[in-house]
Scaffold this motif. Structure first.
Motif, PDB file in Angstrom:
ATOM      1  N   PHE A 152      30.246  42.315  32.316  1.00  0.00           N
ATOM      2  CA  PHE A 152      28.835  41.924  32.214  1.00  0.00           C
ATOM      3  C   PHE A 152      28.209  41.753  33.599  1.00  0.00           C
ATOM      4  O   PHE A 152      27.060  42.145  33.833  1.00  0.00           O
ATOM      5  CB  PHE A 152      28.734  40.629  31.407  1.00  0.00           C
ATOM      6  CG  PHE A 152      27.340  40.110  31.263  1.00  0.00           C
ATOM      7  CD1 PHE A 152      26.386  40.795  30.521  1.00  0.00           C
ATOM      8  CD2 PHE A 152      26.960  38.928  31.883  1.00  0.00           C
ATOM      9  CE1 PHE A 152      25.088  40.313  30.389  1.00  0.00           C
ATOM     10  CE2 PHE A 152      25.671  38.435  31.758  1.00  0.00           C
ATOM     11  CZ  PHE A 152      24.734  39.135  31.007  1.00  0.00           C
ATOM     12  N   ALA A 153      28.957  41.164  34.535  1.00  0.00           N
ATOM     13  CA  ALA A 153      28.426  40.964  35.888  1.00  0.00           C
ATOM     14  C   ALA A 153      28.188  42.291  36.601  1.00  0.00           C
ATOM     15  O   ALA A 153      27.290  42.405  37.442  1.00  0.00           O
ATOM     16  CB  ALA A 153      29.389  40.096  36.695  1.00  0.00           C
ATOM     17  N   ALA A 154      28.983  43.323  36.259  1.00  0.00           N
ATOM     18  CA  ALA A 154      28.856  44.608  36.952  1.00  0.00           C
ATOM     19  C   ALA A 154      27.573  45.342  36.598  1.00  0.00           C
ATOM     20  O   ALA A 154      27.101  46.181  37.376  1.00  0.00           O
ATOM     21  CB  ALA A 154      30.066  45.484  36.625  1.00  0.00           C
ATOM     22  N   THR A 196      22.059  42.033  37.525  1.00  0.00           N
ATOM     23  CA  THR A 196      21.702  41.634  38.889  1.00  0.00           C
ATOM     24  C   THR A 196      21.499  40.125  38.933  1.00  0.00           C
ATOM     25  O   THR A 196      21.405  39.458  37.899  1.00  0.00           O
ATOM     26  CB  THR A 196      20.410  42.337  39.336  1.00  0.00           C
ATOM     27  OG1 THR A 196      19.358  42.024  38.413  1.00  0.00           O
ATOM     28  CG2 THR A 196      20.614  43.849  39.389  1.00  0.00           C
ATOM     29  N   GLY A 197      21.402  39.607  40.156  1.00  0.00           N
ATOM     30  CA  GLY A 197      21.193  38.177  40.306  1.00  0.00           C
ATOM     31  C   GLY A 197      22.504  37.415  40.311  1.00  0.00           C
ATOM     32  O   GLY A 197      23.576  37.951  40.021  1.00  0.00           O
ATOM     33  N   SER A 198      22.417  36.156  40.652  1.00  0.00           N
ATOM     34  CA  SER A 198      23.610  35.324  40.774  1.00  0.00           C
ATOM     35  C   SER A 198      23.967  34.693  39.432  1.00  0.00           C
ATOM     36  O   SER A 198      23.130  34.606  38.525  1.00  0.00           O
ATOM     37  CB  SER A 198      23.384  34.216  41.811  1.00  0.00           C
ATOM     38  OG  SER A 198      22.321  33.368  41.390  1.00  0.00           O
ATOM     39  N   PHE A 199      25.225  34.224  39.354  1.00  0.00           N
ATOM     40  CA  PHE A 199      25.720  33.586  38.144  1.00  0.00           C
ATOM     41  C   PHE A 199      25.869  32.072  38.310  1.00  0.00           C
ATOM     42  O   PHE A 199      26.070  31.366  37.332  1.00  0.00           O
ATOM     43  CB  PHE A 199      27.076  34.174  37.757  1.00  0.00           C
ATOM     44  CG  PHE A 199      26.967  35.380  36.886  1.00  0.00           C
ATOM     45  CD1 PHE A 199      27.155  35.285  35.521  1.00  0.00           C
ATOM     46  CD2 PHE A 199      26.666  36.612  37.423  1.00  0.00           C
ATOM     47  CE1 PHE A 199      27.050  36.397  34.707  1.00  0.00           C
ATOM     48  CE2 PHE A 199      26.566  37.731  36.624  1.00  0.00           C
ATOM     49  CZ  PHE A 199      26.758  37.636  35.260  1.00  0.00           C
ATOM     50  N   ASN A 217      35.465  42.163  41.063  1.00  0.00           N
ATOM     51  CA  ASN A 217      34.301  41.608  40.377  1.00  0.00           C
ATOM     52  C   ASN A 217      33.175  41.322  41.363  1.00  0.00           C
ATOM     53  O   ASN A 217      33.385  41.171  42.562  1.00  0.00           O
ATOM     54  CB  ASN A 217      34.698  40.344  39.608  1.00  0.00           C
ATOM     55  CG  ASN A 217      34.779  39.119  40.490  1.00  0.00           C
ATOM     56  OD1 ASN A 217      33.825  38.383  40.671  1.00  0.00           O
ATOM     57  ND2 ASN A 217      35.967  38.900  41.060  1.00  0.00           N
ATOM     58  N   ARG A 218      31.954  41.238  40.841  1.00  0.00           N
ATOM     59  CA  ARG A 218      30.767  41.076  41.683  1.00  0.00           C
ATOM     60  C   ARG A 218      30.493  39.619  42.028  1.00  0.00           C
ATOM     61  O   ARG A 218      29.801  39.323  43.007  1.00  0.00           O
ATOM     62  CB  ARG A 218      29.551  41.671  40.969  1.00  0.00           C
ATOM     63  CG  ARG A 218      28.292  41.735  41.805  1.00  0.00           C
ATOM     64  CD  ARG A 218      27.161  42.354  41.029  1.00  0.00           C
ATOM     65  NE  ARG A 218      26.748  41.549  39.897  1.00  0.00           N
ATOM     66  CZ  ARG A 218      25.892  40.521  39.980  1.00  0.00           C
ATOM     67  NH1 ARG A 218      25.382  40.173  41.139  1.00  0.00           N
ATOM     68  NH2 ARG A 218      25.553  39.851  38.892  1.00  0.00           N
ATOM     69  N   SER A 261      29.683  34.295  49.600  1.00  0.00           N
ATOM     70  CA  SER A 261      29.298  34.531  48.214  1.00  0.00           C
ATOM     71  C   SER A 261      30.100  35.654  47.573  1.00  0.00           C
ATOM     72  O   SER A 261      30.130  35.778  46.356  1.00  0.00           O
ATOM     73  CB  SER A 261      27.803  34.864  48.147  1.00  0.00           C
ATOM     74  OG  SER A 261      27.528  36.029  48.915  1.00  0.00           O
ATOM     75  N   VAL A 262      30.739  36.496  48.387  1.00  0.00           N
ATOM     76  CA  VAL A 262      31.499  37.623  47.859  1.00  0.00           C
ATOM     77  C   VAL A 262      32.953  37.239  47.606  1.00  0.00           C
ATOM     78  O   VAL A 262      33.577  37.728  46.671  1.00  0.00           O
ATOM     79  CB  VAL A 262      31.424  38.823  48.825  1.00  0.00           C
ATOM     80  CG1 VAL A 262      32.242  39.992  48.304  1.00  0.00           C
ATOM     81  CG2 VAL A 262      29.979  39.230  49.033  1.00  0.00           C
ATOM     82  N   TYR A 263      33.480  36.323  48.400  1.00  0.00           N
ATOM     83  CA  TYR A 263      34.891  35.943  48.298  1.00  0.00           C
ATOM     84  C   TYR A 263      35.014  34.469  47.926  1.00  0.00           C
ATOM     85  O   TYR A 263      34.185  33.647  48.298  1.00  0.00           O
ATOM     86  CB  TYR A 263      35.625  36.202  49.619  1.00  0.00           C
ATOM     87  CG  TYR A 263      35.699  37.664  49.975  1.00  0.00           C
ATOM     88  CD1 TYR A 263      36.699  38.464  49.461  1.00  0.00           C
ATOM     89  CD2 TYR A 263      34.759  38.242  50.836  1.00  0.00           C
ATOM     90  CE1 TYR A 263      36.770  39.814  49.774  1.00  0.00           C
ATOM     91  CE2 TYR A 263      34.816  39.581  51.159  1.00  0.00           C
ATOM     92  CZ  TYR A 263      35.829  40.360  50.621  1.00  0.00           C
ATOM     93  OH  TYR A 263      35.897  41.687  50.935  1.00  0.00           O
ATOM     94  N   ALA A 264      36.068  34.180  47.198  1.00  0.00           N
ATOM     95  CA  ALA A 264      36.386  32.798  46.819  1.00  0.00           C
ATOM     96  C   ALA A 264      37.694  32.419  47.502  1.00  0.00           C
ATOM     97  O   ALA A 264      38.741  33.015  47.236  1.00  0.00           O
ATOM     98  CB  ALA A 264      36.521  32.674  45.302  1.00  0.00           C
TER      99      ALA A 264
END
Length: 692
Positions: free
Chosen positions: A260-262, A265-268, A307-308, A406-409
């Protein structure tokens, strides 16, 4: 006994460290080799296309798909399923999944027919699984062909139909007739919605997308957590055909979320620590032995890898045991969950503290250096304040810019247990015999613990034995091992073990033989002296024979208890026994051979007399039947009589009684049958003669 105590304490200490903090290692070569054992085809194929897809997908993610060639046999099954008009949307979904990996040669006309059937299936779908399989199959066809014009005729209507099955807590129902909401179904719903967005001919209403995002946030409010920082979803539905565990449920949610995230658009607004916690959950499982669990683990990690929302980075150590004596380096790897290299970042040792009851910070804010050859971070050496013992090192990964955050955790902090070993110095070791009255030293000898010792002492019950030594760490600090025992073993193998106490660096024990005469069971004689000093962090733990002491103890009183029975060696119970030799008694004397032969001749005389008697009586064959059938039975009867006589001879020479009786039983039945037939014939012939 000392060896068993050493092993037990080392094992206990290692287990306690493992429970202090969990270390998560990314997917490695052990997973790749295990995959080839878990996914083993039978006669060149798997049981179903679903199992085939799970095997091929897992091997593809791990990069070992070329070692399992199934294209020839499997493509035939794929073509047959796609061309069959009776194939269900679920069958088509897995056939297309397999085709996406193997790239089978499917005719364009077959895809056209499938598209028409699937479009009809989407319009008539009434359950979540129908939507999931039909939409998923259409999306796969669009990805595998050049049909860019493949769209759902009423994408928003389909989306509203799927959304109607959602619940207020972020979970989904399987159908409108089923009131139970399911976490597993939520993952399926998110995948189906992602397919609808991909197949829509125009942009989907963003308010609906925002609503689904809000459902995702509600779903994550029900996520559960382990003590080690791993997050997972558990199924709450009870009335379902198949019991789903945390692995299957969490895997479904991860696949749906990333799909769904792929396409949106926008943040979760999902916290990165939860994404990292999901990765820790899958990595903490180890290597599953079940094919379905293996697929769920590897496929979910692959989804998290790309994942995005946030790609989890895993901080891991090749080993967690360091030696102060050898001046070993502490190496740390930071990779993605599948082992890919991490982007530019900084790794800091935030602090380190002893893992005892009290948290005492030893090291603070130390940045690790990066080695481009090994692609790992390292400390030049163990920080000097860190002495021998077990510690908790807390590391933090810092990315270089805010966009990467924001891309990596990376997680806030990672706790890793570090096991620091070293050579312990043993100084001022001595053993002495003291006078009981004044405590003066009568005999004193130096010991070289860790080397050769052959001490010989003597004492009586009015004297004492003193053993003392000092233990210090490589940095000169006092060291207290997990075990320090002194053992005295009597020549009768009766053992006595004493704990050696300490005060700071000095360890000392004094044995007052006057108070130990009952414990020693008044046994005088030689006692072997053995010292045990051991610890998991002590590289030079010792179990050493020091020598012996001759004890002169008083005679035991009348009611004094004797020494206990020695324990039975378990190996002696099940080991080889002593060989048993047996001599048979001498055989009885037998008569001479000539006498035995003479007796045999006498036993044959009655038979010879019987034959002579037959000749004297004038035996003839006039009554022997002339007809073929009666004559045959007469001959068989005579042969049976001869067989019985031969059986008697064999019984006399060779056979035993039971064998003879068995054979005689068969011969008796035979003789009864043929004898009855021949006697019936003779009786009939005699009756005819009389009537004539």
């Amino acid at each position: 006994m000392a060896r068993s105590l050493v092993g037990f304490l080392v094992l206990f200490f290692a287990i306690s460290i493992c429970h202090a903090a969990s270390i998560f290692q990314p997917i490695s070569d052990s997973h790749r080799s295990a995959a080839l054992d878990v996914f083993k085809p039978v006669d060149g194929s798997f049981g179903s296309l679903e199992e085939t897809y799970e095997a091929l997908r897992s091997l593809e993610i791990l990069g070992v798909e070329k070692k399992l060639d199934l294209s020839k046999t499997t493509c035939g099954s794929v073509s047959k399923t796609l061309e069959s008009s009776s194939s269900t949307p679920k069958d088509l979904l897995y056939a297309l999944n397999v085709n996406g990996i193997l790239k089978c040669k499917i005719k364009a006309q077959v895809f056209e027919e499938i598209i028409s059937r699937l479009q009809t299936a989407v319009k008539g779908a009434s359950s979540l699984l129908d939507f999931y399989c039909s939409i998923g199959s259409l999306k796969l066809i669009k990805d595998q062909t050049s049909k860019t014009d493949l769209h759902l005729s009423d994408a928003e209507g389909v989306l509203y139909s799927i959304k109607a099955l959602s619940q207020s807590d972020g979970r989904w129902r399987y159908s409108s007739n089923n009131p139970e909401s399911s976490t597993f179904a939520a993952g399926i719903a998110l995948e189906a919605i992602a397919g609808v967005v991909s197949l829509a001919s125009s942009e989907i209403d963003q308010s609906m997308i925002a609503t689904v995002k809000n459902d995702v946030l509600k779903l994550f409010d029900s996520i559960e957590k382990y003590d080690d920082g791993a997050f997972y979803f558990d199924e709450k539905v009870v009335n379902i055909r198949e019991q789903l565990g945390p692995l299957s449920t969490t895997s479904s949610v991860v696949r749906g979320l990333t799909a769904f995230a792929a396409v949106t658009t926008g943040s979760f607004n999902l916290p990165g620590d939860k994404i990292l916690g999901l990765a820790k959950f899958f990595l903490g499982i180890g290597i599953p032995g079940d094919a379905k669990d293996f697929f769920n683990q590897v496929d979910s990690l692959a989804c998290l890898e790309s994942n995005r929302i946030a790609i989890p980075l895993i901080l891991s150590l090749p080993y967690t045991v360091l030696s102060v004596t050898k001046d070993e380096h502490l190496k740390i790897k930071v990779t993605t969950v599948l082992g890919a290299n991490a982007p530019p970042l900084t790794v800091k040792l935030v602090r380190a503290f002893s893992s005892g009851l009290k948290e005492t910070t030893i090291v603070e804010n130390k940045e690790l250096k990066y080695d481009p050859q090994s692609e790992s971070y390292f400390l030049d050496s163990v920080p000097k304040p860190v002495d021998v013992g077990n510690y908790i090192f807390i590391f933090k990964v810092v990315l270089h810019d805010s966009e990467q955050q924001s891309v990596y955790a990376t997680g806030a902090e990672t706790q890793i247990p570090i096991f620091v070993t070293g050579l312990i110095k043993i100084d001022n070791a001595e053993i002495a015999v003291l006078d009981s009255d004044h405590g003066s030293v009568e005999t004193q000898k130096k010991l070289h613990l860790g080397g050769e010792n052959a001490v010989s002492l003597s004492a009586n019950h009015l004297q004492k034995l003193r053993l003392s030594f000092e233990l210090t760490t490589p940095y000169g600090n006092a060291f207290k091992p997990h075990q320090a025992f002194l053992k005295l073993r009597h020549e009768s193998k009766v053992e006595h073990i004493f704990v050696v106490g300490n005060s700071g660096k000095k360890f000392q024990i004094i044995l007052d033989f006057l108070g130990l005469v009952e414990k020693f069971f008044y046994l005088s004689g030689r006692y072997e002296i053995q010292l045990t000093v051991g610890d998991a962090v002590m590289e030079n733990s010792l179990l050493q024979d020091i020598g012996y002491i001759e004890l002169d103890l008083p005679e035991p009183p009348e009611k004094a208890s004797g020494p206990p029975a020695l324990p039975v060696d378990p190996y002696s119970r099940y080991g080889p026994k002593a060989e048993i030799t047996h001599i048979f008694r001498a055989p009885e004397k037998r008569p001479p051979q000539k006498l035995s032969l003479a007796f045999l001749g006498l036993t044959l005389l009655p038979f010879i007399g019987f034959l002579i008697g037959l000749l004297r009586l004038g035996v003839n064959l006039k009554n022997f039947p002339a007809s073929p059938v009666p004559a045959t039975f007469a001959i068989l009867f005579q042969l049976g009589i001869a067989a019985v006589l031969l059986l008697y001879v064999l019984f006399w020479l060779k056979l035993d009684l039971f064998t003879t009786l068995k054979a005689l039983g068969f011969l008796g039945v035979y003789l009864m049958f043929v004898g009855h037939r021949i006697l019936s014939h003779l009786a009939s012939a005699s009756a005819k003669v009389k009537s004539a």
